[in-house]
Design a protein around this motif. Sequence first.
Motif, PDB file in Angstrom:
ATOM      1  N   VAL A   1      27.916 110.967 -14.848  1.00  0.00           N
ATOM      2  CA  VAL A   1      28.091 109.579 -14.406  1.00  0.00           C
ATOM      3  C   VAL A   1      27.534 109.408 -12.993  1.00  0.00           C
ATOM      4  CG1 VAL A   1      29.776 107.795 -13.829  1.00  0.00           C
ATOM      5  CG2 VAL A   1      30.111 109.221 -15.864  1.00  0.00           C
ATOM      6  N   MET A   2      27.907 110.366 -12.119  1.00  0.00           N
ATOM      7  CA  MET A   2      27.437 110.255 -10.737  1.00  0.00           C
ATOM      8  C   MET A   2      25.918 110.276 -10.669  1.00  0.00           C
ATOM      9  SD  MET A   2      30.218 112.606  -8.685  1.00  0.00           S
ATOM     10  CE  MET A   2      29.545 112.292  -7.057  1.00  0.00           C
ATOM     11  N   ARG A   3      25.323 111.162 -11.483  1.00  0.00           N
ATOM     12  CA  ARG A   3      23.853 111.247 -11.500  1.00  0.00           C
ATOM     13  C   ARG A   3      23.272 109.944 -12.045  1.00  0.00           C
ATOM     14  NH1 ARG A   3      20.348 113.053 -10.029  1.00  0.00           N
ATOM     15  NH2 ARG A   3      19.267 114.565 -11.278  1.00  0.00           N
TER      16      ARG A   3
ATOM     17  N   LYS B   1      30.984 115.716 -17.313  1.00  0.00           N
ATOM     18  CA  LYS B   1      30.770 114.303 -17.616  1.00  0.00           C
ATOM     19  C   LYS B   1      30.727 113.462 -16.332  1.00  0.00           C
ATOM     20  CE  LYS B   1      31.527 110.610 -20.553  1.00  0.00           C
ATOM     21  NZ  LYS B   1      31.887 110.188 -21.890  1.00  0.00           N
ATOM     22  N   GLU B   2      31.655 113.784 -15.439  1.00  0.00           N
ATOM     23  CA  GLU B   2      31.709 113.060 -14.165  1.00  0.00           C
ATOM     24  C   GLU B   2      30.412 113.238 -13.381  1.00  0.00           C
ATOM     25  OE1 GLU B   2      35.543 113.769 -12.445  1.00  0.00           O
ATOM     26  OE2 GLU B   2      34.606 113.636 -10.454  1.00  0.00           O
TER      27      GLU B   2
ATOM     28  N   LEU C   1      26.270 113.363 -19.484  1.00  0.00           N
ATOM     29  CA  LEU C   1      26.978 112.157 -19.917  1.00  0.00           C
ATOM     30  C   LEU C   1      27.531 112.303 -21.323  1.00  0.00           C
ATOM     31  CD1 LEU C   1      24.943 109.049 -18.747  1.00  0.00           C
ATOM     32  CD2 LEU C   1      27.374 109.471 -18.415  1.00  0.00           C
TER      33      LEU C   1
END
Lengths: 373, 223
Positions: A278-280, A274-275, A370
């Motif tokens: 988010v970063m992408r 998930k992180e 996500l």
Amino acid sequence: MSIFFEFARRNLGRHKFRSVLAVVGIVIGVLALTALGILGNSIRLSVTEQLYLVGNELVVFPHGEPLISEKNFKTLERVADAIPVNSQADRAVLGSETGAVMIYGMRATDLPKLLDIADGQFFKHGSLNCVVGASLAAEYDLRVGERIIIREQKPRIVGILKERGIGFDINPDNAIIISEKLFSTLYEPEGYDFVIVRVEDIDKVEAVKEEIENRLNKKEEVVSVMEMKMIVESLKEFFRMVSVFLLGIGSISLAVAGVSILNVMMMSTVERTKEIGVMRAIGTSRRGILLMFLYESLILGAVGGVLGAMLGFGVGYLIDVWILGKASYLFTPSSVAYVFVGIAFGVGTSVFSGLYPAWRASRLKPIEALRFE
Amino acid sequence: MEVVRLVEVTKVYELPRGSVKALDDVSMSVGAGDFVSIMGPSGSGKSTLLNIIGCLDTPTSGEVFIGGARVSGLSDDELTRLRLERMGFVFQHFNLIPTLTALENVEFPMLLRGMREREAKERGKQLLRAVGLDEGLGEHKPSELSGGEQQRVAIARALANDPDIILADEPTGNLDSKTSKSIMELLKMLNERGRTIIVVTHDPLVASYTARTLKLVDGRLVG
């Protein structure tokens, strides 16, 4: 430093215990690799140091007959610089004791070609004196000027030789060397036990060997020619195999460490899906994600590699002292090189193991990552 | 000026049980300075619509224009760049990066864009002040902040690269009603200062803050 390096550092800190275990794996692998590499190298150094090896010597032994005849020796002499040697094991009175000893009969002119004198001098042609090897002299506390007794003869020691090491031609360290004349008087040989042939140019060794065989073994085989160069080569080959074998054992533990890194990294990519999403989403490129994970495995590998190599050097020291009795081989460049080999393999294994997880993480579709819960 | 334009966008998901049409021939446009909400029941396709506007997803057919430029055919790197420079995302679960402090979370998109660290830090502090957070909170990790505070940090992060559009997916979905109101007030204030904002929600209260509401039912725009 790149922000992704900082990310990597902090991510490893999130699961300290897990990261420490992964590092421990690399430490053990690199330690094994470094210590075993140093051990293999030290054994090689210690053995070759004790050996007297000259690549440009051939040793000609009689084949089928007990001795090399005078006629065949003359033929050898025409091919190259030939040194006839007679040898006989016998009992001799050395100082106050009697012991079994090897006795060589050699021409006075040949002595300086093969041997060095430590004390006194070589005997002259036709002399009834002798020279003795360094170890023998030390063992029986022999001095120049003393007489020894072989059967009814009492040659005087005129010289003590320098230590030479174990050879494949003659082993003078524990021997008495007397002249051809004295040897004939004692044992009445009808030829020579073997002949040492010295070839000026090491590249011509093969050719000389062939010529000897062509000339002497024409009708039937009367001599066999041992090539020192070949012994040197096969020794080198042997120690190379020992090193490869030891490094192989080290590599296995490193491979296990690599699998554990792979495992840790795969867990991280799944946990952080998930992180990553988010970063992408907020604009991190695939390359950034890839770098972040590669840096993580790089840090694990570098920390583990450096620690492992240092410990490996320490363990190498202990093994050297324990097995070889001294640590002097440890500080030779070829031993120290294994410290760097160890670090390089540790980092390499770790980064290699991180490649697939990092690649996988970088290929995650942001939208799917996500949605991951 | 038009910031977002969708022309006959359809999105079909291929699932094992058959294909599902999440969006069906949607055409819409959002102008600069608009404050738009997209409403609809769950499964109506509103998140898909937001993801397509945000260049996180691509339509099965139809065209998307961001700032007049066609999006289809862009590579992953180009889409990433587009999101970095022109979009600000606010999520329902805040989605701050847990290893970074509040301030670092805000700095991150600026650093990605190549801004110098010092500059990014300065602007990050400004942004945190602008969304109503105390200076001291900047050094805290997300886990040490309340939901409302985290969402403010997320909004500051969305503003970091001065985007053309802010896309918010259920921004108040995880907040109590009092905090929800303050977050919507914040978004409203940003809109009044000229930000283009698109909010996806199923909460009529949230929609009431926006100037225009699009209703989505079974992947189609209605009304």
